[in-house]
Structure formats: C-alpha cells, structure tokens
Design a protein around this motif. Structure first.
Motif, short mmCIF file in Angstrom:
data_model
loop_
_atom_site.label_atom_id
_atom_site.label_comp_id
_atom_site.label_asym_id
_atom_site.label_seq_id
_atom_site.Cartn_x
_atom_site.Cartn_y
_atom_site.Cartn_z
N PHE A 87 0.95 -1.18 0.09
CA PHE A 87 -0.05 -0.01 -0.03
C PHE A 87 0.91 1.32 -0.20
O PHE A 87 2.03 1.00 0.48
CB PHE A 87 -0.80 -0.03 1.32
N SER A 88 0.31 2.55 -0.27
CA SER A 88 0.88 3.58 -0.18
C SER A 88 0.92 3.77 1.14
O SER A 88 -0.37 4.04 1.68
CB SER A 88 0.43 4.69 -1.08
N ILE A 89 1.94 4.06 2.04
CA ILE A 89 1.88 4.24 3.51
C ILE A 89 1.63 5.96 3.87
O ILE A 89 1.72 6.20 5.02
CB ILE A 89 2.62 3.55 4.20
N ALA A 90 1.80 6.69 2.78
CA ALA A 90 1.56 8.02 2.96
C ALA A 90 2.55 8.52 4.00
O ALA A 90 3.84 8.40 3.98
CB ALA A 90 -0.05 8.45 3.29
N SER A 91 1.85 9.29 4.99
CA SER A 91 2.74 9.85 5.84
C SER A 91 3.45 9.07 6.99
O SER A 91 4.38 9.55 7.82
CB SER A 91 1.93 11.08 6.72
N VAL A 92 3.10 7.68 7.02
CA VAL A 92 3.87 6.68 7.80
C VAL A 92 5.45 6.76 7.22
O VAL A 92 6.15 6.27 8.19
CB VAL A 92 3.22 5.37 7.81
N THR A 93 5.48 7.56 6.24
CA THR A 93 6.70 7.55 5.74
C THR A 93 7.78 8.24 6.64
O THR A 93 8.74 8.13 7.08
CB THR A 93 6.86 8.20 4.23
N LYS A 94 7.10 9.40 7.45
CA LYS A 94 7.86 10.45 8.15
C LYS A 94 8.70 9.64 9.24
O LYS A 94 9.87 10.22 9.28
CB LYS A 94 6.84 11.28 8.74
N PRO A 95 8.31 8.81 9.94
CA PRO A 95 9.04 8.40 11.03
C PRO A 95 10.30 7.38 10.63
O PRO A 95 11.44 7.53 11.21
CB PRO A 95 8.25 7.46 12.01
N GLY A 299 9.71 12.81 13.88
CA GLY A 299 8.84 11.94 13.17
C GLY A 299 7.59 11.28 13.69
O GLY A 299 7.06 10.46 12.90
N TRP A 300 7.46 11.53 14.77
CA TRP A 300 6.28 10.82 15.77
C TRP A 300 5.29 11.82 16.34
O TRP A 300 5.93 12.70 17.11
CB TRP A 300 7.10 9.80 16.56
N PHE A 301 4.11 11.48 16.43
CA PHE A 301 3.28 12.23 17.30
C PHE A 301 3.42 11.59 18.79
O PHE A 301 3.63 10.26 18.68
CB PHE A 301 1.81 12.10 16.76
N ALA A 302 3.39 12.35 19.85
CA ALA A 302 3.68 11.75 21.14
C ALA A 302 2.80 12.19 22.06
O ALA A 302 2.40 13.57 22.00
CB ALA A 302 5.19 11.94 21.56
#
Length: 382
Positions: A87-95, A299-302
C-alpha cells in the motif's frame, strides 16, 4: 551497497518465518480474546467503510503476535489480499525518514542544524504557504476553536526544527506541517548531502533486512512493491470507485510503498536497537510528554493517555490510501494497519496528539492494553 552482516540476514529470515509459523503454544487466553474481538471489529469496519483491501499486524516484544489481510487487492475481486500486499503508506513515511536522517547525522554526514534555507526554493515556499488558505500555513483556528499559529518566514527554521514540526510561530509548540516537511530532501541536497532515498535505504531498509519495499515510484530497488500494490479506491455515496495512483515520488513526508510484513520488520529492528544510534530510541520513545496537547518529535506524534505513553503516525492520501502505525512503548506493543481507501483517517488535529479519537486505535488500545472501552462498528457483525 555494503553487504549486510550475516546476523542481520538470519534475524530477518527468522522474523519473516514467524509470520507464517506461529508458536505451537499459540497466544495466551487474554491475547486470543483480544485478537478475536479486534479481528471481528476490523472485518466489520472494512465492510462498513467499503474498503477493498485491509491489512493488519500486531507485535509484542519485537515479534509478530498476529497478522491478517482482508478483502482483495485488485478491482475485479480476484486477487486475495495478503500480508505481503503493498500500500502507499503516505505520512507513515515520516518516522522512517526521520530515523534515517538522525542516523546520517550521527555518522557525521549531515548537520541537523542546517537551515531550511539550504533549499533554494524555501523562501518562496514559505512565503506562499504563509499567505495561503491552508490552516497550517497561514494559521487560524481549528473547527473547535483551537488556535493554530502561522508560519514565521523571518525565523531561521532548521532541519532539527522541521523534524519536530516547529516551522510555525515561535517554535514553542508543534504544528503538523506536511508541506514544509516535504522540503527536507531538498534541504539535505542543498547543503551537499546525499540523496534521501540512498540515506533511507542504507540506514533503515537494508539493516532491517527488508526487501522489495519501494521508496517512491522511481526507486530502482523497489522490486515487487509496485507489482503487489493494492490499487486505491474512493468511496462515493457508498459505492467504491477506483482511483488513480498518485505519481508523487519519494520525499521525507511520504512516498513509501510497503506491506504490513515489511513495516513489522522495520518496527522489530527499530526496537531491537539496530537502526537508531545509541541513546536515540530512549530519547524518542521513553522521554515524558510534558504538554497536555501532546508533542511531535523526530517524526512521531507523542502523547500521554490514561497513564500510557503513545507514539504514533497516521497516513492519509486523500481518496486513495490511509495508514496507522501506533506504539505503546512501556508494553512493547505495536499496531500497523494499512488500507487502500482513506477510511483509516479520522480528521486528526494539526496541533494536538489524540490517537484515541480514532475508532480503530481506541479499539486496539482497549483490546490489547486494557485502556478505555472498545469502539464499535456494525455491532451486529461483532
């Protein structure tokens, strides 16, 4: 490309095998109940939201606890979805990109204090964005009245700031700003650094023993990621409609095409200490969250919720794909969910970390961590 140590290859092979060869003992009674409820919930959620392909993986202590795929990965319902469907993981690329950039900096090949202005077009981008109608650019208020500060183009924002989403206001609070984050690769190259795709593959993908993951459309080492890609669908008036795949290439903000198996391999390698330099895992995942609204770091929401620290990222490719990557560090627990519609997206805030407002996340946290009451979807199906 340097050869991977044999131990990495052996660990990766063992991890992949563990998906298809679970322990003979199976999950304990509590885990079995959690899996059964979450399985039924996701099946009902998929049907309710008309998602063609949905895949999930749950890990504990760096090992797969449960993984499953639902539906099909083509537009004729002839190709069954599997945990290797991409799948395209979109913004999960960020971390993933952020971890690679940290590793590159710790190796001395990159300076985290590089100004965003190393991107020759940064000034124009910031000026446009700060005068646009985009909330995280020009500022304003969210629907509930929460203020969102505008970008301040006179402030010398650095790469370090951007990895922590501090491009807005005076930088004292995070504002999720994906457009600015997408300029990171240009900042690195503008400062004389390596191509971001090379950095991520060498620092993250190869050490995790992952194969056939595509870092964007133009990845020469993408392997089978595009062949196994579930095409995107948009749901309009309750009916599925096949959509075009975005032709955006790889950026720090988005672009990876991956399966839940591959992301589970990344997660296991991350928690095993094979990817981040010494001290960084604790810095990201163990440090307390001081702000009541949560934080965005590296790269993570916390956030802290009901006495638990949660680190997560969502992914949203409008009208195409959505994704969720959630970690509960103190329980060594991870959830990864991927879909080929936008149904996993829950209109999350740009200035607050609140993954518990996602029904999928809330159900997972209730089922596997005993936090809160499980959400419901299509109750008759559960």
């Amino acid at each position: 490309m340097p050869r991977m140590p044999m131990i990495v290859l052996l660990v990766a092979a063992s991890f992949v095998a563990s998906f298809s060869s679970p322990s003979a003992a199976g999950p304990g009674e509590r885990d079995a109940a959690a899996i059964a409820h979450f399985d039924a919930y996701l099946a009902a959620f998929r049907e309710e939201h008309r998602i063609p392909a949905l895949a999930v993986a749950v890990l504990r202590d760096g090992r797969p606890l449960w993984a499953k795929a639902y539906g099909w990965s083509d537009d004729e319902a002839e190709v069954e979805a599997t945990i290797d469907t991409t799948f395209s993981i979109a913004s999960v690329t960020k971390p993933i990109a952020a971890a690679a950039i940290i590793a590159e900096a710790e190796a001395g090949a990159l300076d985290l204090d590089t100004p965003m202005a190393a991107d020759p077009d940064w000034a124009d981008t910031c000026d446009w964005l700060s005068h646009s109608e985009i909330l995280f650019g020009s500022g304003g208020r969210e629907a509930d009245g929460t203020p969102v500060p505008a970008m301040d183009c006179t402030r010398g924002v650095t790469l370090r700031d951007m990895l922590n989403m501090r491009a807005n206001g005076d930088g004292s609070q995070f504002v999720y700003n994906p457009v600015s984050y997408a300029r990171i690769d240009r900042v690195i190259s503008g400062a004389g650094g390596r191509d971001l795709r090379a950095i991520v593959r060498e620092r993250m993908i190869d050490p995790a023993g992952i194969h056939d993951l595509a870092l964007g459309w133009r990845d020469p080492q993408g392997g089978s990621a595009l062949r196994l890609l579930a095409p995107p669908f948009e749901v309009v008036d309750g009916k599925r409609r096949k959509n075009n795949v975005s032709d955006d290439d790889f950026r720090a903000a988005a672009g990876i095409k991956a399966s839940v198996r591959q992301l589970a391999q990344f997660d296991a390698a991350l928690d095993a200490g094979r990817l981040l330099p010494e001290g960084w895992h604790a810095r990201i995942f163990d440090a307390p969250v001081e702000a009541a609204a949560g934080d965005y770091r590296w790269g993570w929401f916390a956030q802290e919720w009901r006495g638990e620290r949660l680190l997560w990222h969502s992914g949203w490719d409008p009208g195409r794909y959505s994704a969720m990557y959630l970690k509960v560090p103190e329980r060594s627990l991870t959830l990864i969910v991927l879909a080929n519609t936008e149904a996993l997206w829950w209109d999350n805030s740009a200035v607050r970390a609140e993954i518990e407002t996602s029904p999928v996340a809330a159900t997972f946290l209730a089922d596997f961590a005993g936090l809160g009451a499980p959400a419901t979807a299509a109750p008759d199906a559960l």
